[in-house]
Write a protein that holds these residues in place. Structure first.
Motif, PDB file in Angstrom:
ATOM      1  N   ASP A   5      61.601  -7.790  23.564  1.00 54.50           N
ATOM      2  CA  ASP A   5      60.552  -8.294  22.496  1.00 54.50           C
ATOM      3  C   ASP A   5      59.888  -6.948  21.784  1.00 54.50           C
ATOM      4  OD1 ASP A   5      58.652 -10.437  21.067  1.00 54.50           O
ATOM      5  OD2 ASP A   5      57.205  -8.830  22.271  1.00 54.50           O
ATOM      6  N   LEU A   6      60.074  -6.936  20.387  1.00 49.18           N
ATOM      7  CA  LEU A   6      59.595  -5.823  19.728  1.00 49.18           C
ATOM      8  C   LEU A   6      58.036  -5.579  19.979  1.00 49.18           C
ATOM      9  CD1 LEU A   6      60.017  -3.530  17.574  1.00 49.18           C
ATOM     10  CD2 LEU A   6      59.201  -5.264  15.860  1.00 49.18           C
ATOM     11  N   LYS A   7      57.274  -6.549  19.860  1.00 47.13           N
ATOM     12  CA  LYS A   7      55.690  -6.203  20.013  1.00 47.13           C
ATOM     13  C   LYS A   7      55.605  -5.689  21.384  1.00 47.13           C
ATOM     14  CE  LYS A   7      52.784  -9.275  16.985  1.00 47.13           C
ATOM     15  NZ  LYS A   7      53.119 -10.733  16.593  1.00 47.13           N
ATOM     16  N   LEU A   8      55.918  -6.373  22.353  1.00 49.66           N
ATOM     17  CA  LEU A   8      55.925  -5.851  23.895  1.00 49.66           C
ATOM     18  C   LEU A   8      56.421  -4.338  23.797  1.00 49.66           C
ATOM     19  CD1 LEU A   8      54.834  -7.805  26.033  1.00 49.66           C
ATOM     20  CD2 LEU A   8      56.971  -7.817  26.990  1.00 49.66           C
ATOM     21  N   ALA A   9      57.495  -4.079  23.210  1.00 52.19           N
ATOM     22  CA  ALA A   9      57.993  -2.758  23.532  1.00 52.19           C
ATOM     23  C   ALA A   9      57.216  -1.847  22.913  1.00 52.19           C
ATOM     24  CB  ALA A   9      59.457  -2.827  22.633  1.00 52.19           C
ATOM     25  N   MET A  10      56.524  -2.184  21.760  1.00 55.25           N
ATOM     26  CA  MET A  10      55.678  -1.261  21.159  1.00 55.25           C
ATOM     27  C   MET A  10      54.517  -1.014  21.850  1.00 55.25           C
ATOM     28  SD  MET A  10      56.325  -1.871  16.822  1.00 55.25           S
ATOM     29  CE  MET A  10      55.097  -0.194  16.467  1.00 55.25           C
ATOM     30  N   LYS A  11      53.998  -1.881  22.412  1.00 56.35           N
ATOM     31  CA  LYS A  11      52.730  -1.798  23.357  1.00 56.35           C
ATOM     32  C   LYS A  11      52.944  -0.875  24.498  1.00 56.35           C
ATOM     33  CE  LYS A  11      49.431  -4.653  25.859  1.00 56.35           C
ATOM     34  NZ  LYS A  11      49.913  -5.277  27.030  1.00 56.35           N
ATOM     35  N   VAL A  12      54.091  -1.109  24.866  1.00 55.41           N
ATOM     36  CA  VAL A  12      54.709  -0.135  26.206  1.00 55.41           C
ATOM     37  C   VAL A  12      54.789   1.141  25.552  1.00 55.41           C
ATOM     38  CG1 VAL A  12      56.635   0.716  27.876  1.00 55.41           C
ATOM     39  CG2 VAL A  12      55.894  -1.982  27.585  1.00 55.41           C
ATOM     40  N   ALA A  13      55.383   1.517  24.442  1.00 58.58           N
ATOM     41  CA  ALA A  13      55.496   2.715  23.764  1.00 58.58           C
ATOM     42  C   ALA A  13      54.179   3.583  23.497  1.00 58.58           C
ATOM     43  CB  ALA A  13      56.214   2.727  22.495  1.00 58.58           C
ATOM     44  N   GLU A  14      53.096   2.640  23.146  1.00 57.82           N
ATOM     45  CA  GLU A  14      51.681   3.019  23.088  1.00 57.82           C
ATOM     46  C   GLU A  14      51.200   3.560  24.326  1.00 57.82           C
ATOM     47  OE1 GLU A  14      50.106   4.266  19.989  1.00 57.82           O
ATOM     48  OE2 GLU A  14      51.425   2.605  19.065  1.00 57.82           O
ATOM     49  N   GLU A  15      51.479   2.790  25.173  1.00 54.85           N
ATOM     50  CA  GLU A  15      50.924   3.069  26.867  1.00 54.85           C
ATOM     51  C   GLU A  15      51.362   4.475  27.222  1.00 54.85           C
ATOM     52  OE1 GLU A  15      49.974  -1.314  27.657  1.00 54.85           O
ATOM     53  OE2 GLU A  15      51.626  -0.397  28.958  1.00 54.85           O
ATOM     54  N   VAL A  16      52.634   4.408  27.324  1.00 59.29           N
ATOM     55  CA  VAL A  16      53.442   5.625  27.924  1.00 59.29           C
ATOM     56  C   VAL A  16      52.926   6.944  26.999  1.00 59.29           C
ATOM     57  CG1 VAL A  16      54.823   4.363  29.264  1.00 59.29           C
ATOM     58  CG2 VAL A  16      55.747   5.576  27.013  1.00 59.29           C
ATOM     59  N   GLY A  17      52.800   6.520  25.625  1.00 55.04           N
ATOM     60  CA  GLY A  17      52.442   7.670  24.804  1.00 55.04           C
ATOM     61  C   GLY A  17      53.683   8.241  24.118  1.00 55.04           C
ATOM     62  N   TYR A  18      53.768   8.434  22.681  1.00 55.00           N
ATOM     63  CA  TYR A  18      54.923   8.975  21.982  1.00 55.00           C
ATOM     64  C   TYR A  18      55.162  10.681  22.286  1.00 55.00           C
ATOM     65  CZ  TYR A  18      55.703   4.494  19.453  1.00 55.00           C
ATOM     66  OH  TYR A  18      55.835   3.415  19.088  1.00 55.00           O
ATOM     67  N   PRO A  19      56.343  10.943  22.471  1.00 55.98           N
ATOM     68  CA  PRO A  19      57.537  10.516  21.858  1.00 55.98           C
ATOM     69  C   PRO A  19      58.098   9.695  23.159  1.00 55.98           C
ATOM     70  CG  PRO A  19      57.794  12.932  22.369  1.00 55.98           C
ATOM     71  CD  PRO A  19      56.420  12.590  22.482  1.00 55.98           C
ATOM     72  N   VAL A  20      58.869   8.637  22.827  1.00 55.76           N
ATOM     73  CA  VAL A  20      59.391   7.780  23.775  1.00 55.76           C
ATOM     74  C   VAL A  20      60.991   7.841  23.394  1.00 55.76           C
ATOM     75  CG1 VAL A  20      57.379   6.323  24.320  1.00 55.76           C
ATOM     76  CG2 VAL A  20      59.229   5.749  22.299  1.00 55.76           C
ATOM     77  N   ILE A  21      61.685   7.499  24.493  1.00 55.66           N
ATOM     78  CA  ILE A  21      63.266   7.352  24.040  1.00 55.66           C
ATOM     79  C   ILE A  21      63.536   5.926  24.494  1.00 55.66           C
ATOM     80  CG2 ILE A  21      63.467   8.390  26.514  1.00 55.66           C
ATOM     81  CD1 ILE A  21      66.339   9.699  25.309  1.00 55.66           C
ATOM     82  N   ILE A  22      64.285   5.134  23.839  1.00 54.55           N
ATOM     83  CA  ILE A  22      64.932   3.619  24.015  1.00 54.55           C
ATOM     84  C   ILE A  22      66.084   4.031  24.273  1.00 54.55           C
ATOM     85  CG2 ILE A  22      65.539   1.720  23.011  1.00 54.55           C
ATOM     86  CD1 ILE A  22      63.445   2.454  20.602  1.00 54.55           C
ATOM     87  N   LYS A  23      66.720   3.574  25.801  1.00 47.56           N
ATOM     88  CA  LYS A  23      67.937   3.547  26.426  1.00 47.56           C
ATOM     89  C   LYS A  23      68.559   2.330  26.666  1.00 47.56           C
ATOM     90  CE  LYS A  23      67.649   6.974  29.368  1.00 47.56           C
ATOM     91  NZ  LYS A  23      67.358   7.878  30.550  1.00 47.56           N
ATOM     92  N   ALA A  24      69.685   2.280  26.608  1.00 48.18           N
ATOM     93  CA  ALA A  24      70.563   1.118  26.875  1.00 48.18           C
ATOM     94  C   ALA A  24      70.516   0.893  28.503  1.00 48.18           C
ATOM     95  CB  ALA A  24      72.178   1.163  26.248  1.00 48.18           C
ATOM     96  N   THR A  25      70.526   0.048  29.033  1.00 45.65           N
ATOM     97  CA  THR A  25      70.585  -0.325  30.569  1.00 45.65           C
ATOM     98  C   THR A  25      71.905  -0.331  30.941  1.00 45.65           C
ATOM     99  OG1 THR A  25      69.640  -1.675  32.321  1.00 45.65           O
ATOM    100  CG2 THR A  25      70.812  -3.021  30.433  1.00 45.65           C
TER     101      THR A  25
END
Ligand code: ADP
Length: 452
Positions: free
Chosen positions: A140-160
């Motif tokens: 879910d995009l919204k949830l993903a963006m919330k997590v990114a905000e929480e851990v703080g930018y920059p973030v890395i999106i990785k394929a499981t």
């Protein structure tokens, strides 16, 4: 001990396994595609079975053909090498069902570690430090963006399901998130057949340090120290060394313990590698565990004085590991020699090798399936040789590698040898001042320097 082993792989790693088998008095069966009929792994095996046309999907990845080849030759075990089916839980399971010993971990261990976000969750449970990020996969995009905000930018999106450095996206600000999230999922879907991704804090300028582990069937797990694989292009390793230039005995002990704990989460059996990122403050974070032999295993073999393929075979046969004290001696470096043109963006360079002169002398090891007159097929990975040197100190090892690269003459195709020569002369490499971004961000290959 096993009487006969089939090697479900090609190239240098197939030959590498054959060499140890011969030393152990074990007969070998090579498999090959029609593109590899003239490869050395075919020549030096006791028997060889053609398993199909050049395309990997029709040959090296075709499980029924591999099983049939093992059955007609009476091979009791299969060594998968790296790549191809080495981390395929299904293959491990099918071998089991056919009463053929898969030289590697059980299907269950492979799948628990192969799904990176599941592996990470396991590590958290067992107290192995991980990179902060999402709890498992997020679609879910919204949830993903919330997590990114929480851990703080920059973030890395990785394929499981990722591997080989693909399916990763670094995002520096929220406005770029959606675009990267969508494209990461898309790339993962088409590359790995699984679009699921997870999110991690992007660690700035880390070192890639991995620990070699071995576990036997009797519950004993040990580690053989680290390899530094920070020299990467496009998240792909090109030069590895052991020990890591930044390592201290205290950090090695801490990371070694963490790696053993990581392997213990699945009661690991076999040879495996626990990969960590290490930040500027020497804090380290679990990234993933590879449940196979790795390309860069020889640097560990040289400094820890083990034959890791022999260990894999003995473990698979059920023999207990000997508990010997880890003594790291000297320094080892490996350069991956690829059939690629560093002057043209590392474009693959297939074709016939017209001149092939290997370096030699004390402390020099070349693992290769190539030779003069060999045709590099365009169908597979471009690595054609690994040059490994060992010497008492890092400085000596660099000097030995430098002269060995100059002795290594390959004509007819382009290789990464000139790139490595310049890298070996680089003051930051020499002083150990680099991280995983160094090659791409700071090191410039100069095509005008004429290297022999
Ligand atoms: P693969 O299985 O595709 O090799 P890894 O998870 O091992 O993927 O990551 C490959 C490389 O990507 C690492 O060696 C490192 O350079 C970079 N990388 C991965 N995760 C992070 C992170 N959280 N922060 C910074 N760099 C990362």
């Amino acid at each position: 001990m096993f009487k006969k082993i089939l090697i479900a792989n090609r190239g240098e790693i197939a030959l590498r396994v054959i060499r140890t088998c011969k030393e152990m008095g074990i007969k070998t069966v090579a498999v090959y595609s029609t593109a590899d009929a003239n490869s050395l792994h075919v020549r030096f095996a006791d028997e060889a079975v053609c398993i199909g046309p050049p395309a990997s999907k029709e040959s090296y990845l075709k499980i029924p053909r591999l099983i049939a080849a093992a059955e007609v030759t009476n091979a009791e075990a299969i060594h998968p090498g790296y790549g191809f089916l080495a981390e395929n839980a299904e293959f491990s399971r099918i071998c089991q069902e056919h009463n053929i010993k898969f030289i590697g971990p059980s299907p269950d261990m492979i799948s628990q570690m192969g799904d990176k976000s599941t592996a990470k969750e396991n590590m958290i449970k067992y107290g192995v430090p991980v990179v902060p990020g999402s709890d498992g996969n997020i679609s879910d995009l919204k949830l993903a963006m919330k997590v990114a905000e929480e851990v703080g930018y920059p973030v890395i999106i990785k394929a499981t399901a990722g591997g080989g450095g693909r399916g990763m996206r670094i995002v520096r600000e929220a406005s770029d998130f959606k675009r990267n999230f969508d494209s990461a999922r898309q790339e993962a879907g088409s590359a790995f057949g699984n679009p699921e991704v997870y999110i991690e804090k992007y660690i700035e300028n880390p070192r890639h340090v991995e620990i070699q582990v071995l576990g036997d069937r009797h519950g004993f797990i040990t580690h053989l120290g680290e390899r530094d694989c920070s020299m990467q292009r496009r998240h792909q390793k090109i030069l590895e060394e052991a020990p890591s230039p930044l390592m201290t005995p205290e950090l090695r002990e801490k990371m070694g313990k963490a790696a053993i704990r990581a392997a213990e989460t699945v009661n690991y059996e076999g040879a495996g590698t626990v990969e960590f990122l290490v930040d500027k403050n020497n804090e380290f974070y679990f990234m993933e565990m590879n449940t196979r032999i790795q390309v860069e295993h020889p640097v560990t073999e040289e400094v820890a004085r083990y034959d890791l393929i022999q260990n894999q075979i003995e473990i698979a046969y059920g023999e207990p590991l000997r508990n010997r004290e880890l003594k790291i001696r000297g320094h080892a470096i490996e350069c991956r020699i690829n059939a690629e043109d560093p002057e043209k963006g590392f474009r693959p360079s297939a074709g016939e090798i017209t001149v092939f002169n290997m370096p030699g002398g004390r402390g020099v090891r070349v693992d290769t399936h190539a030779y003069q007159g060999y045709r590099v097929p365009p169908n597979y990975d471009s690595m054609i040789a690994k040059l490994i040197v060992s010497a008492p100190t890092r400085k000596d090892a660099i000097a030995k590698m430098r002269r060995s690269l100059e002795e290594f003459v390959i004509e007819g195709i382009k290789t990464t040898i000139p790139y490595h020569i310049q890298l070996l002369d680089d003051p930051n490499f020499i002083s150990g001042n680099f991280d995983t971004n160094y090659l791409e961000k700071h090191f410039k290959f100069n095509p005008n320097i004429n290297t022999p």
